[in-house]
Each structure stands twice: as structure tokens, then as C-alpha cells.
Design a protein around this motif. Structure first.
Motif, PDB file in Angstrom:
ATOM      1  N   GLU A   2       8.385   6.834   7.654  1.00  0.00           N
ATOM      2  CA  GLU A   2       7.431   7.414   6.696  1.00  0.00           C
ATOM      3  C   GLU A   2       8.106   8.440   5.775  1.00  0.00           C
ATOM      4  O   GLU A   2       7.615   8.710   4.683  1.00  0.00           O
ATOM      5  N   ALA A   3       9.233   8.987   6.196  1.00  0.00           N
ATOM      6  CA  ALA A   3       9.958   9.939   5.351  1.00  0.00           C
ATOM      7  C   ALA A   3      10.496   9.282   4.085  1.00  0.00           C
ATOM      8  O   ALA A   3      10.860   9.965   3.134  1.00  0.00           O
ATOM      9  N   PHE A   4      10.513   7.949   4.057  1.00  0.00           N
ATOM     10  CA  PHE A   4      11.031   7.204   2.905  1.00  0.00           C
ATOM     11  C   PHE A   4       9.901   6.570   2.098  1.00  0.00           C
ATOM     12  O   PHE A   4      10.085   5.549   1.453  1.00  0.00           O
ATOM     13  N   SER A   5       8.731   7.198   2.170  1.00  0.00           N
ATOM     14  CA  SER A   5       7.570   6.667   1.455  1.00  0.00           C
ATOM     15  C   SER A   5       6.940   7.759   0.593  1.00  0.00           C
ATOM     16  O   SER A   5       7.219   8.933   0.753  1.00  0.00           O
ATOM     17  N   VAL A   6       6.097   7.300  -0.308  1.00  0.00           N
ATOM     18  CA  VAL A   6       5.327   8.206  -1.151  1.00  0.00           C
ATOM     19  C   VAL A   6       3.970   7.546  -1.393  1.00  0.00           C
ATOM     20  O   VAL A   6       3.859   6.317  -1.388  1.00  0.00           O
ATOM     21  N   GLU A   7       2.954   8.353  -1.554  1.00  0.00           N
ATOM     22  CA  GLU A   7       1.629   7.819  -1.822  1.00  0.00           C
ATOM     23  C   GLU A   7       1.405   7.791  -3.324  1.00  0.00           C
ATOM     24  O   GLU A   7       1.699   8.769  -4.014  1.00  0.00           O
ATOM     25  N   VAL A   8       0.913   6.669  -3.836  1.00  0.00           N
ATOM     26  CA  VAL A   8       0.606   6.522  -5.257  1.00  0.00           C
ATOM     27  C   VAL A   8      -0.829   6.033  -5.403  1.00  0.00           C
ATOM     28  O   VAL A   8      -1.403   5.480  -4.473  1.00  0.00           O
ATOM     29  N   ASN A   9      -1.399   6.232  -6.575  1.00  0.00           N
ATOM     30  CA  ASN A   9      -2.742   5.780  -6.868  1.00  0.00           C
ATOM     31  C   ASN A   9      -2.648   4.473  -7.636  1.00  0.00           C
ATOM     32  O   ASN A   9      -2.079   4.435  -8.720  1.00  0.00           O
ATOM     33  N   LEU A  10      -3.188   3.384  -7.057  1.00  0.00           N
ATOM     34  CA  LEU A  10      -3.133   2.059  -7.675  1.00  0.00           C
ATOM     35  C   LEU A  10      -4.539   1.553  -7.946  1.00  0.00           C
ATOM     36  O   LEU A  10      -5.468   1.845  -7.199  1.00  0.00           O
ATOM     37  N   THR A  11      -4.663   0.748  -9.000  1.00  0.00           N
ATOM     38  CA  THR A  11      -5.924   0.085  -9.301  1.00  0.00           C
ATOM     39  C   THR A  11      -5.840  -1.333  -8.757  1.00  0.00           C
ATOM     40  O   THR A  11      -4.910  -2.071  -9.062  1.00  0.00           O
ATOM     41  N   SER A  12      -6.820  -1.712  -7.938  1.00  0.00           N
ATOM     42  CA  SER A  12      -6.810  -3.057  -7.350  1.00  0.00           C
ATOM     43  C   SER A  12      -7.488  -4.043  -8.300  1.00  0.00           C
ATOM     44  O   SER A  12      -8.004  -3.677  -9.350  1.00  0.00           O
ATOM     45  N   THR A  13      -7.508  -5.305  -7.885  1.00  0.00           N
ATOM     46  CA  THR A  13      -8.108  -6.351  -8.713  1.00  0.00           C
ATOM     47  C   THR A  13      -9.607  -6.136  -8.905  1.00  0.00           C
ATOM     48  O   THR A  13     -10.176  -6.637  -9.874  1.00  0.00           O
ATOM     49  N   ASP A  14     -10.254  -5.367  -8.010  1.00  0.00           N
ATOM     50  CA  ASP A  14     -11.688  -5.096  -8.171  1.00  0.00           C
ATOM     51  C   ASP A  14     -11.942  -3.910  -9.111  1.00  0.00           C
ATOM     52  O   ASP A  14     -13.084  -3.499  -9.317  1.00  0.00           O
ATOM     53  N   GLY A  15     -10.865  -3.359  -9.686  1.00  0.00           N
ATOM     54  CA  GLY A  15     -10.991  -2.264 -10.647  1.00  0.00           C
ATOM     55  C   GLY A  15     -11.077  -0.885 -10.026  1.00  0.00           C
ATOM     56  O   GLY A  15     -11.132   0.116 -10.738  1.00  0.00           O
ATOM     57  N   LYS A  16     -11.081  -0.792  -8.702  1.00  0.00           N
ATOM     58  CA  LYS A  16     -11.163   0.504  -8.022  1.00  0.00           C
ATOM     59  C   LYS A  16      -9.765   1.073  -7.806  1.00  0.00           C
ATOM     60  O   LYS A  16      -8.799   0.346  -7.659  1.00  0.00           O
ATOM     61  N   ASN A  17      -9.706   2.403  -7.764  1.00  0.00           N
ATOM     62  CA  ASN A  17      -8.431   3.081  -7.501  1.00  0.00           C
ATOM     63  C   ASN A  17      -8.292   3.342  -6.011  1.00  0.00           C
ATOM     64  O   ASN A  17      -9.249   3.743  -5.340  1.00  0.00           O
ATOM     65  N   TYR A  18      -7.070   3.111  -5.507  1.00  0.00           N
ATOM     66  CA  TYR A  18      -6.779   3.324  -4.094  1.00  0.00           C
ATOM     67  C   TYR A  18      -5.455   4.066  -3.964  1.00  0.00           C
ATOM     68  O   TYR A  18      -4.516   3.810  -4.708  1.00  0.00           O
ATOM     69  N   ASP A  19      -5.411   4.985  -2.982  1.00  0.00           N
ATOM     70  CA  ASP A  19      -4.144   5.617  -2.654  1.00  0.00           C
ATOM     71  C   ASP A  19      -3.380   4.642  -1.763  1.00  0.00           C
ATOM     72  O   ASP A  19      -3.913   4.158  -0.764  1.00  0.00           O
ATOM     73  N   THR A  20      -2.152   4.342  -2.153  1.00  0.00           N
ATOM     74  CA  THR A  20      -1.348   3.346  -1.460  1.00  0.00           C
ATOM     75  C   THR A  20       0.022   3.921  -1.150  1.00  0.00           C
ATOM     76  O   THR A  20       0.630   4.573  -1.994  1.00  0.00           O
ATOM     77  N   THR A  21       0.508   3.677   0.042  1.00  0.00           N
ATOM     78  CA  THR A  21       1.839   4.117   0.425  1.00  0.00           C
ATOM     79  C   THR A  21       2.848   3.070  -0.022  1.00  0.00           C
ATOM     80  O   THR A  21       2.670   1.884   0.244  1.00  0.00           O
ATOM     81  N   VAL A  22       3.890   3.514  -0.724  1.00  0.00           N
ATOM     82  CA  VAL A  22       4.969   2.625  -1.153  1.00  0.00           C
ATOM     83  C   VAL A  22       6.282   3.175  -0.623  1.00  0.00           C
ATOM     84  O   VAL A  22       6.405   4.367  -0.350  1.00  0.00           O
ATOM     85  N   TYR A  23       7.272   2.296  -0.508  1.00  0.00           N
ATOM     86  CA  TYR A  23       8.509   2.653   0.167  1.00  0.00           C
ATOM     87  C   TYR A  23       9.707   2.599  -0.774  1.00  0.00           C
ATOM     88  O   TYR A  23       9.927   1.616  -1.475  1.00  0.00           O
ATOM     89  N   HIS A  24      10.454   3.689  -0.755  1.00  0.00           N
ATOM     90  CA  HIS A  24      11.704   3.838  -1.500  1.00  0.00           C
ATOM     91  C   HIS A  24      12.652   2.714  -1.055  1.00  0.00           C
ATOM     92  O   HIS A  24      12.505   2.188   0.050  1.00  0.00           O
TER      93      HIS A  24
END
Length: 180
Positions: A58-80
Motif C-alpha cells: 500500500e506504500a506504493f499506492s495513491v488514491e485518486v478520484n475517477l469518474t466511472s461509466t455511470d457518471g459518478k465519481n469514486y475514490d480509487t486506489t492506483v499503484y505506482h
């Protein structure tokens, strides 16, 4: 958390990810993209299991705000990319095993594990001498950079230090020999 990010496919060499987000210019992969690349039947769930067993990732991840196909925004963890690589290293999938072997071969090669045949070493030294001679007479900055890259590459292959380029073109009498 990083600002709102755009998700897009990403490819580099043999790695093609269906979902990546650029954070400060660096591509970060989603769990789904990593799991798909590793060819898991249940990509997100499989990566979650790896993460549960290896919380240090988890130390190699960051949380970003993404818009899904339903148009809603979600906080999503992505990895370096380091996180991606470490997740791959923790996986037992065939694709992960092949990546581990490739990484081991890369490390072995660059740590001097590969012997150079005497014939190849002689040819490389000849290339080095010709390149240094060309560098001595070259007055074009662009060409000098190409020649310097070639010197570095040949020295790396020979596993020897890069010569002191400030001495190129000088008569040996012009340089003081220290320690003699």
C-alpha cells in the motif's frame, strides 16, 4: 488524495494495461488493470488477496478520484510502477513467473553476471578506441552526445569505468601523473 484523474489504457514494451492514471506524469495502474495483465479470472479480487497478504504494498499506492461509466465519481486506489512490479513479484501467475525470470536476468546482466567472450571483448575495445578517436575530432554537440552514449554503452558491456574524457586529445606530458 490526488485530484480528479483521467483513466486511459497504457502500454510500454510487453506491458499493456487497460486502466492507468497519470499522477505527476507517472502512470499508475488500477487493481483491475494489474489483475487483467496477470490474467486472473477475477482481477480485482485476486489483487485484493495479494494486498491483504502483503500490506507493505500500500506504500506504493495513491488514491485518486475517477469518474466511472455511470457518471459518478469514486475514490480509487492506483499503484505506482514500483507497486505494480511488487504486486507482480508476489503473484504466482505464469505471467508473473515469466516477469520474475526476466527481472532476474536483467539484474544478473547489469551486475556483471554475464561473461564476455574474449573475441567480443577485443571487438568492443576496438569500438571504444575508434569512438574515442572520433570524439576527439568531433566539434558537433549533437554528434558528441551520440558518441558519449556509445562510449558509456561499450564501457558498460566491458564492465569497466568510463574513461576520463577530459584527457582526450591531450599529450601524456600535459597531464600530471599523481602518485608516481
Amino acid at each position: 488524495m490526488a485530484n480528479h484523474a483521467q483513466i486511459a489504457p497504457f502500454s510500454w514494451g510487453d506491458v499493456s494495461l487497460s486502466q492507468a492514471v497519470h499522477v505527476n506524469g507517472i502512470p499508475h495502474a488500477t487493481k483491475i488493470a494489474i489483475g487483467e495483465w496477470l490474467e486472473y479470472s477475477f482481477p480485482r479480487e485476486s489483487i485484493n488477496k495479494i494486498l491483504e497478504r502483503n500490506p507493505y504494498l500500500e506504500a506504493f499506492s495513491v488514491e485518486v478520484n475517477l469518474t466511472s461509466t455511470d457518471g459518478k465519481n469514486y475514490d480509487t486506489t492506483v499503484y505506482h510502477p514500483m507497486g505494480f512490479l511488487l504486486i507482480v513479484m508476489e503473484s504466482g501467475q505464469p505471467k508473473a513467473q515469466a516477469a520474475k525470470v526476466a527481472i532476474a536476468a536483467f539484474v544478473w546482466h547489469f551486475c556483471g553476471g554475464q561473461d564476455i567472450a574474449a573475441k567480443d571483448a577485443i571487438q568492443l575495445r576496438q569500438v571504444l578506441l575508434k569512438t574515442l578517436a572520433a570524439l576527439q575530432s568531433c566539434h558537433c554537440a549533437f554528434s558528441q552526445r551520440i558518441l558519449l552514449d556509445q562510449v558509456r554503452d561499450v564501457c558498460r558491456q566491458l564492465r569497466q569505468p568510463i574513461p576520463d574524457l577530459s584527457l582526450i586529445g591531450k599529450d601524456p606530458k600535459q597531464t600530471a601523473l599523481e602518485g608516481f
